[in-house]
Design an enzyme around this catalytic site. Structure first.
Site, short mmCIF file in Angstrom:
data_model
loop_
_atom_site.label_atom_id
_atom_site.label_comp_id
_atom_site.label_asym_id
_atom_site.label_seq_id
_atom_site.Cartn_x
_atom_site.Cartn_y
_atom_site.Cartn_z
N LYS A 103 -78.73 -17.10 -64.46
CA LYS A 103 -77.48 -17.48 -63.78
C LYS A 103 -77.49 -16.80 -62.42
O LYS A 103 -77.55 -15.57 -62.33
CB LYS A 103 -76.27 -17.04 -64.59
CG LYS A 103 -74.96 -17.34 -63.88
CD LYS A 103 -73.75 -17.04 -64.75
CE LYS A 103 -72.46 -17.34 -64.00
NZ LYS A 103 -71.29 -17.05 -64.82
N LYS B 279 -78.44 -21.99 -64.33
CA LYS B 279 -77.21 -22.36 -63.63
C LYS B 279 -77.23 -21.81 -62.21
O LYS B 279 -77.57 -20.64 -62.05
CB LYS B 279 -76.05 -21.77 -64.42
CG LYS B 279 -74.70 -21.91 -63.80
CD LYS B 279 -73.72 -21.22 -64.71
CE LYS B 279 -72.36 -21.25 -64.06
NZ LYS B 279 -71.38 -20.57 -64.84
C1 PBG Z 1 -67.82 -17.12 -65.47
C2 PBG Z 1 -68.33 -18.50 -65.28
C3 PBG Z 1 -68.43 -19.14 -64.04
C4 PBG Z 1 -68.84 -20.43 -64.28
C5 PBG Z 1 -68.99 -20.58 -65.66
N1 PBG Z 1 -68.67 -19.36 -66.27
C6 PBG Z 1 -68.13 -18.65 -62.66
C7 PBG Z 1 -68.69 -17.40 -62.18
O1 PBG Z 1 -69.68 -16.88 -62.67
O2 PBG Z 1 -68.11 -16.88 -61.22
C8 PBG Z 1 -69.06 -21.45 -63.20
C9 PBG Z 1 -69.08 -22.86 -63.61
C10 PBG Z 1 -68.94 -23.83 -62.50
O3 PBG Z 1 -68.92 -23.48 -61.30
O4 PBG Z 1 -68.83 -25.01 -62.82
N2 PBG Z 1 -68.29 -16.37 -66.48
#
Ligand code: PBG
Length: 426
Positions: free
Chosen positions: A295, A348
């Site tokens: 991520k 992601k």
């Molecule tokens: C937070 C989380 C995020 C997303 C999914 N879970 C945002 C972040 O890490 O700040 C983002 C998903 C998206 O942008 O569609 N744990």
């Protein structure tokens, strides 16, 4: 042999049958879209369909019926071979000797039937996981930067949305809660309240739709008054092990409510093993873990943070989420998460990180998930509103490419819209 089918006219109802003889050859999975000359049909179960009906109007034929053809052949009269003269190009086309090529890859792309036969990647609604935003309110409130997405009221809107998604073959959902500020604390304790918004919503959904797959997000950010995925120390450092302790309680609480797959998205070290141990200790051996393995600290999460009002109060997430410039580092996370017992590895964002999706696919036998995040969705929507791109085609192509790169499942806000297209029920 006959198959129940439903058409684009009647939502899911059985309206006709394909009789034996009208079909041969192809095996199709549940809900796969099939094109027919007169109507688009959705086949439930497995069926076999003749491909040659498609586009046949444009082919030159003798114009005889099947019976006349047969009679002519019996009488020894066969159709003449196709003329050898080639159709000519427009005036001015250069007259040249053909290139002396042994390989002409275009041969395998020359007709719809051939192209379909050689297609390497296929999308199905079964590959999609639909992320859903929920809140305590009664109304569904639109999310500005994500046209078509809403913060759904957990009692009504959520149920409606799941109902509609299931109608087009989507059975997997991931829940993201918008938590009222009053419940946010520096240690995010609302995250493991057994009567909190997420556990309540899971119980309601499981009661209505026992066979759906519910994924949950394991991270503190929606519950943390600092907006970070972990507990923030007084000097601004995100505390790892103490956060993992909270995440374990959160995961167990979600499992208790009926979650099928808990998904740590926090990027703390060692959280997969700790969550596995915590789940097993409570008897939840069959609850899976989908870990956000690679991520990245991405600007593509902007609309999501707006949706949940979860922007970090200070700083950024770069001490726990990965540097977008890094590739090899994703392997370290892959080996770690796999060794710690993760069941599904997630990358992601998706489209800007297809190399990472492929990297994980080639380095682990585990299922790979890719998350087409809020910013990716917003860009396609915005481009379409400005009439700069064809929304449907770009949506389908982006999903196909994510699958081609090696993702087994795709978390996407387009899930329902894309499934509609796949089912021919747009
Ligand atoms: C937070 C989380 C995020 C997303 C999914 N879970 C945002 C972040 O890490 O700040 C983002 C998903 C998206 O942008 O569609 N744990």
């Amino acid at each position: 042999m006959a198959f129940a089918v439903s058409t684009s006219i009647g939502h899911g109802g059985v309206v006709g049958k394909i009789e034996e003889g009208s079909c041969v050859g192809l095996r199709l999975s549940t809900s796969q879209r099939l094109s027919f000359p007169l109507c688009r049909i959705r086949v439930r179960g497995q069926a076999v369909i003749r491909a040659s009906d498609e586009g046949s109007a444009s082919l030159r034929t003798s114009g005889l019926s099947n019976e006349e053809c047969e009679a002519a052949a019996v009488a020894g009269k066969f159709p003449a071979p196709p003329p050898f003269v080639r159709p000519s190009g427009p005036q001015g086309t250069p007259k040249i000797a053909p290139l002396d090529l042994l390989k002409r890859p275009r041969r395998n792309r020359k007709s719809p039937a051939l192209r379909e036969a050689f297609q390497e990647t296929h999308l199905s609604p079964a590959n999609f996981v639909l992320p859903l935003f929920i809140h305590e309110g009664e109304e569904d409130t639109p999310i500005g930067a994500m046209p078509g997405c809403f913060r759904l009221g957990w009692k009504h809107g959520l149920i409606d949305e799941v109902y509609k998604a299931r109608d087009v073959g989507i059975n997997s959902f991931v829940l993201f809660p918008k938590i009222p500020d009053a419940l946010k604390t520096p240690t995010g304790d609302e995250a493991y309240n057994d009567n909190g918004l997420v556990p309540r919503s899971i119980r309601l959904l499981k009661d209505k739709f026992p066979d759906i797959v519910i994924y949950t997000d394991v991270a503190l950010d929606p519950y943390n008054s600092d907006g970070h995925d972990g507990i923030v120390r007084e000097d601004g450092v995100i505390m790892n092990d103490e956060t993992v302790h909270q995440l374990c309680k959160q995961a167990v609480s979600q499992a208790r409510a009926g979650a099928d797959v808990v998904s740590p998205s926090d990027m703390m070290d060692g959280r997969v093993a700790a969550i596995r141990t915590a789940l097993d200790a409570e008897g939840f051996n069959d609850v899976s873990i989908m870990s956000y393995t690679a991520k990245y600290a991405s600007a593509f999460y902007g609309p999501f943070r707006e949706a949940l009002d979860s922007n970090p109060r200070f700083g950024d997430k770069k001490t726990y989420q990965m540097n977008p410039a890094n590739y090899r580092e994703a392997l370290i996370e892959t080996h770690e998460d796999a060794a710690e017992g993760s069941d599904i590895l997630l990358v992601k964002p998706a489209l800007p990180y297809l190399d990472v999706v492929r990297l994980l696919r080639d380095n682990s036998p585990l299922p790979i998930a890719a998350y087409q995040v809020s910013g990716e969705y917003a860009m396609i929507k915005a481009g379409a509103v400005l009439k700069m791109i064809d929304e449907e085609k770009v949506m389908m192509e982006s999903l196909m490419c994510i699958k081609r790169a090696g993702a087994d499942i795709i978390l996407t806000y387009f899930a329902r819209q894309a499934a509609n297209v796949l089912c021919g029920m747009k």
